[in-house]
Scaffold this motif. Sequence first.
Motif, PDB file in Angstrom:
ATOM      1  N   GLY A  24     -64.661  54.139  55.000  1.00  0.00           N
ATOM      2  CA  GLY A  24     -65.320  55.180  54.196  1.00  0.00           C
ATOM      3  C   GLY A  24     -66.086  54.628  53.012  1.00  0.00           C
ATOM      4  N   PHE A  34     -65.344  53.795  61.528  1.00  0.00           N
ATOM      5  CA  PHE A  34     -64.827  53.388  62.846  1.00  0.00           C
ATOM      6  C   PHE A  34     -64.635  54.596  63.753  1.00  0.00           C
ATOM      7  CE2 PHE A  34     -63.475  49.639  64.853  1.00  0.00           C
ATOM      8  CZ  PHE A  34     -62.487  49.959  65.761  1.00  0.00           C
ATOM      9  N   GLN A 101     -59.655  46.877  54.930  1.00  0.00           N
ATOM     10  CA  GLN A 101     -59.569  46.917  56.401  1.00  0.00           C
ATOM     11  C   GLN A 101     -60.950  46.639  56.990  1.00  0.00           C
ATOM     12  OE1 GLN A 101     -57.059  50.505  57.851  1.00  0.00           O
ATOM     13  NE2 GLN A 101     -57.908  51.099  55.885  1.00  0.00           N
ATOM     14  N   VAL A 159     -59.641  41.275  63.787  1.00  0.00           N
ATOM     15  CA  VAL A 159     -58.314  41.539  64.367  1.00  0.00           C
ATOM     16  C   VAL A 159     -58.443  42.730  65.312  1.00  0.00           C
ATOM     17  CG1 VAL A 159     -55.916  42.160  63.899  1.00  0.00           C
ATOM     18  CG2 VAL A 159     -57.177  40.714  62.270  1.00  0.00           C
ATOM     19  N   PHE A 161     -57.008  45.608  68.142  1.00  0.00           N
ATOM     20  CA  PHE A 161     -55.777  46.382  68.308  1.00  0.00           C
ATOM     21  C   PHE A 161     -54.831  45.595  69.214  1.00  0.00           C
ATOM     22  CE2 PHE A 161     -56.609  50.080  65.911  1.00  0.00           C
ATOM     23  CZ  PHE A 161     -57.986  50.245  65.928  1.00  0.00           C
ATOM     24  N   VAL A 192     -54.370  53.432  60.721  1.00  0.00           N
ATOM     25  CA  VAL A 192     -54.168  52.128  61.356  1.00  0.00           C
ATOM     26  C   VAL A 192     -53.051  51.369  60.639  1.00  0.00           C
ATOM     27  CG1 VAL A 192     -55.314  49.925  61.791  1.00  0.00           C
ATOM     28  CG2 VAL A 192     -56.522  52.055  62.208  1.00  0.00           C
ATOM     29  N   GLU A 215     -62.065  63.370  52.794  1.00  0.00           N
ATOM     30  CA  GLU A 215     -61.267  64.498  53.316  1.00  0.00           C
ATOM     31  C   GLU A 215     -59.777  64.170  53.175  1.00  0.00           C
ATOM     32  OE1 GLU A 215     -62.731  64.389  57.305  1.00  0.00           O
ATOM     33  OE2 GLU A 215     -61.726  62.492  57.746  1.00  0.00           O
TER      34      GLU A 215
HETATM   35  C1  BV8 Z   1     -50.722  45.217  65.311  1.00  0.00           C
HETATM   36  C2  BV8 Z   1     -61.259  45.321  63.262  1.00  0.00           C
HETATM   37  C3  BV8 Z   1     -48.970  44.383  66.581  1.00  0.00           C
HETATM   38  C4  BV8 Z   1     -61.918  45.467  64.595  1.00  0.00           C
HETATM   39  C5  BV8 Z   1     -59.612  47.128  63.168  1.00  0.00           C
HETATM   40  C6  BV8 Z   1     -48.610  53.733  67.391  1.00  0.00           C
HETATM   41  C7  BV8 Z   1     -48.177  54.032  66.107  1.00  0.00           C
HETATM   42  C8  BV8 Z   1     -48.430  53.189  65.040  1.00  0.00           C
HETATM   43  C9  BV8 Z   1     -49.138  51.994  65.245  1.00  0.00           C
HETATM   44  C10 BV8 Z   1     -49.563  51.716  66.525  1.00  0.00           C
HETATM   45  C11 BV8 Z   1     -49.310  52.566  67.590  1.00  0.00           C
HETATM   46  N1  BV8 Z   1     -49.867  52.010  68.683  1.00  0.00           N
HETATM   47  C12 BV8 Z   1     -50.456  50.835  68.361  1.00  0.00           C
HETATM   48  C13 BV8 Z   1     -50.248  50.643  67.062  1.00  0.00           C
HETATM   49  C14 BV8 Z   1     -50.677  49.501  66.291  1.00  0.00           C
HETATM   50  C15 BV8 Z   1     -52.170  49.574  66.015  1.00  0.00           C
HETATM   51  C16 BV8 Z   1     -52.547  50.870  65.358  1.00  0.00           C
HETATM   52  O1  BV8 Z   1     -52.367  51.040  64.164  1.00  0.00           O
HETATM   53  N2  BV8 Z   1     -53.082  51.799  66.141  1.00  0.00           N
HETATM   54  C17 BV8 Z   1     -53.460  53.087  65.560  1.00  0.00           C
HETATM   55  C18 BV8 Z   1     -54.822  53.510  66.104  1.00  0.00           C
HETATM   56  C19 BV8 Z   1     -52.371  54.103  65.898  1.00  0.00           C
HETATM   57  N3  BV8 Z   1     -52.410  48.494  65.088  1.00  0.00           N
HETATM   58  C20 BV8 Z   1     -52.695  47.290  65.591  1.00  0.00           C
HETATM   59  O2  BV8 Z   1     -52.845  47.050  66.753  1.00  0.00           O
HETATM   60  C21 BV8 Z   1     -52.791  46.172  64.554  1.00  0.00           C
HETATM   61  N4  BV8 Z   1     -52.012  45.061  65.035  1.00  0.00           N
HETATM   62  O3  BV8 Z   1     -50.088  46.207  65.045  1.00  0.00           O
HETATM   63  O4  BV8 Z   1     -50.204  44.142  65.941  1.00  0.00           O
HETATM   64  C22 BV8 Z   1     -48.350  43.079  66.735  1.00  0.00           C
HETATM   65  C23 BV8 Z   1     -47.210  42.796  65.998  1.00  0.00           C
HETATM   66  C24 BV8 Z   1     -46.623  41.589  66.159  1.00  0.00           C
HETATM   67  C25 BV8 Z   1     -47.163  40.650  67.059  1.00  0.00           C
HETATM   68  C26 BV8 Z   1     -48.325  40.949  67.770  1.00  0.00           C
HETATM   69  C27 BV8 Z   1     -48.935  42.161  67.603  1.00  0.00           C
HETATM   70  C28 BV8 Z   1     -54.238  45.733  64.392  1.00  0.00           C
HETATM   71  C29 BV8 Z   1     -55.024  46.832  63.729  1.00  0.00           C
HETATM   72  C30 BV8 Z   1     -56.403  46.304  63.371  1.00  0.00           C
HETATM   73  C31 BV8 Z   1     -57.426  46.865  64.320  1.00  0.00           C
HETATM   74  N5  BV8 Z   1     -58.776  46.422  63.901  1.00  0.00           N
HETATM   75  N6  BV8 Z   1     -60.806  46.644  62.799  1.00  0.00           N
HETATM   76  C32 BV8 Z   1     -63.250  46.159  64.482  1.00  0.00           C
HETATM   77  O5  BV8 Z   1     -63.610  46.629  63.379  1.00  0.00           O
HETATM   78  O6  BV8 Z   1     -63.942  46.204  65.521  1.00  0.00           O
HETATM   79  S1  BV8 Z   1     -59.131  48.642  62.604  1.00  0.00           S
HETATM   80  C33 BV8 Z   1     -60.488  49.634  62.306  1.00  0.00           C
HETATM   81  O7  BV8 Z   1     -59.938  50.905  62.053  1.00  0.00           O
HETATM   82  C34 BV8 Z   1     -61.337  49.293  61.082  1.00  0.00           C
HETATM   83  O8  BV8 Z   1     -60.913  48.132  60.429  1.00  0.00           O
HETATM   84  C35 BV8 Z   1     -61.162  50.488  60.139  1.00  0.00           C
HETATM   85  O9  BV8 Z   1     -60.988  50.138  58.816  1.00  0.00           O
HETATM   86  C36 BV8 Z   1     -59.901  51.057  60.636  1.00  0.00           C
HETATM   87  C37 BV8 Z   1     -59.803  52.514  60.429  1.00  0.00           C
HETATM   88  O10 BV8 Z   1     -60.994  53.131  61.081  1.00  0.00           O
HETATM   89  P1  BV8 Z   1     -61.869  54.379  60.391  1.00  0.00           P
HETATM   90  O11 BV8 Z   1     -61.108  55.624  60.637  1.00  0.00           O
HETATM   91  O12 BV8 Z   1     -63.340  54.387  60.614  1.00  0.00           O
HETATM   92  O13 BV8 Z   1     -61.929  54.083  59.035  1.00  0.00           O
HETATM   93  P2  BV8 Z   1     -60.962  54.656  58.174  1.00  0.00           P
HETATM   94  O14 BV8 Z   1     -59.595  54.789  58.763  1.00  0.00           O
HETATM   95  O15 BV8 Z   1     -61.071  53.682  57.151  1.00  0.00           O
HETATM   96  O16 BV8 Z   1     -61.492  56.216  57.997  1.00  0.00           O
HETATM   97  C38 BV8 Z   1     -62.703  56.516  57.357  1.00  0.00           C
HETATM   98  C39 BV8 Z   1     -62.257  57.446  56.241  1.00  0.00           C
HETATM   99  O17 BV8 Z   1     -63.249  57.435  55.246  1.00  0.00           O
HETATM  100  C40 BV8 Z   1     -62.126  58.893  56.740  1.00  0.00           C
HETATM  101  O18 BV8 Z   1     -60.915  59.452  56.272  1.00  0.00           O
HETATM  102  C41 BV8 Z   1     -63.324  59.593  56.086  1.00  0.00           C
HETATM  103  O19 BV8 Z   1     -63.018  60.909  55.682  1.00  0.00           O
HETATM  104  C42 BV8 Z   1     -63.561  58.764  54.876  1.00  0.00           C
HETATM  105  N7  BV8 Z   1     -64.945  58.739  54.395  1.00  0.00           N
HETATM  106  C43 BV8 Z   1     -66.084  58.747  55.132  1.00  0.00           C
HETATM  107  N8  BV8 Z   1     -67.155  58.649  54.305  1.00  0.00           N
HETATM  108  C44 BV8 Z   1     -66.666  58.550  53.037  1.00  0.00           C
HETATM  109  C45 BV8 Z   1     -65.260  58.604  53.086  1.00  0.00           C
HETATM  110  N9  BV8 Z   1     -64.490  58.541  51.989  1.00  0.00           N
HETATM  111  C46 BV8 Z   1     -65.121  58.412  50.794  1.00  0.00           C
HETATM  112  N10 BV8 Z   1     -66.464  58.347  50.660  1.00  0.00           N
HETATM  113  C47 BV8 Z   1     -67.263  58.411  51.750  1.00  0.00           C
HETATM  114  N11 BV8 Z   1     -68.611  58.349  51.605  1.00  0.00           N
END
Ligand code: BV8
Length: 244
Positions: A24, A34, A101, A159, A161, A192, A215
Amino acid sequence: MDFPSELIRFLTSATRIAVLTGAGVSQESGLRTFRDAQIGFWAQYKPEDLASPEAFARDPKLVWDWYAWRREAVKGVRPNAGHYALVEMESKTPEFTLITQNVDGLHRFAGSKNVLELHGNIQRVRCADCGTFTEIWGDDSESVPTCTVCGGLLRPDVVWFGESLPRGELESAVLAARSCQVFFSIGTSGLVQPAAALAHAARNNGSVIVEVNAEPTPLTPKVDFALHGKSGEILPKLVKAMWG
Ligand code: BV8
Ligand code: ZN
């Protein structure tokens, strides 16, 4: 925008501040977040289905081309007022840690010094096999460029997922969240893991939690101050209210 006087009092007296940013904060620079629907050719794919080792194994060229497209998009944008407000906040705070992130590199580009890139950086490219970093690679449109050292496929140094976060950065981020007096969660949906857990670590440590987001998010009910709106508008006003 008027800020609660209690918030300004906390911020001006704080010597230890930690900030977590998400996509954001780069939105007003012109980068899509994302979760925003992809555009054009990429609209047919969900980012989570491309940002993973499985996707790269299945179709390395498709994943490589998605990152090449995003690298070009990042090259075309500049930091916005929100990035610069965080540079100013860092200059006025004795212990300041910026945990991001984002993979766009815009915080460092704006001048932030103590930046922890939890999810890597899209401008860096490394070999998927031997890990060698490279700045140059062949650009033939048929196949994914390969490593000059071992012939392995090149990949973005981000990094995916299912991949672990860089240990050093994550440990430093947890330390900062646990020791700060104020924790900001800015421009992130807080979905995330493990990045999203940092705000809860700060809360358990008794830090004042401030959310700046367009939001409400799952974190909103747990924060001390929720400032909803654009980070590029709110952060400069907040820094001005803190330090004039
Ligand atoms: C790991 C790089 C394990 C790549 C990214 C179930 C439950 C919990 C966790 C998990 C699950 N299943 C899987 C998991 C783990 C998983 C995960 O969290 N999944 C989620 C989807 C449920 N996590 C992983 O896999 C992580 N690794 O857990 O490893 C492990 C452990 C031990 C040994 C081996 C393995 C790795 C996570 C990293 C993934 N990579 N990015 C790429 O970019 O291509 S994450 C990616 O998503 C981006 O980095 C981004 O930052 C992040 C979030 O995406 P967005 O939604 O776009 O951004 P954000 O969340 O920041 O939202 C935007 C916000 O801004 C909104 O709220 C919007 O309202 C707001 N906004 C918009 N405009 C504005 C604003 N606010 C203010 N001003 C504005 N103008
Ligand atoms: Zn190699």
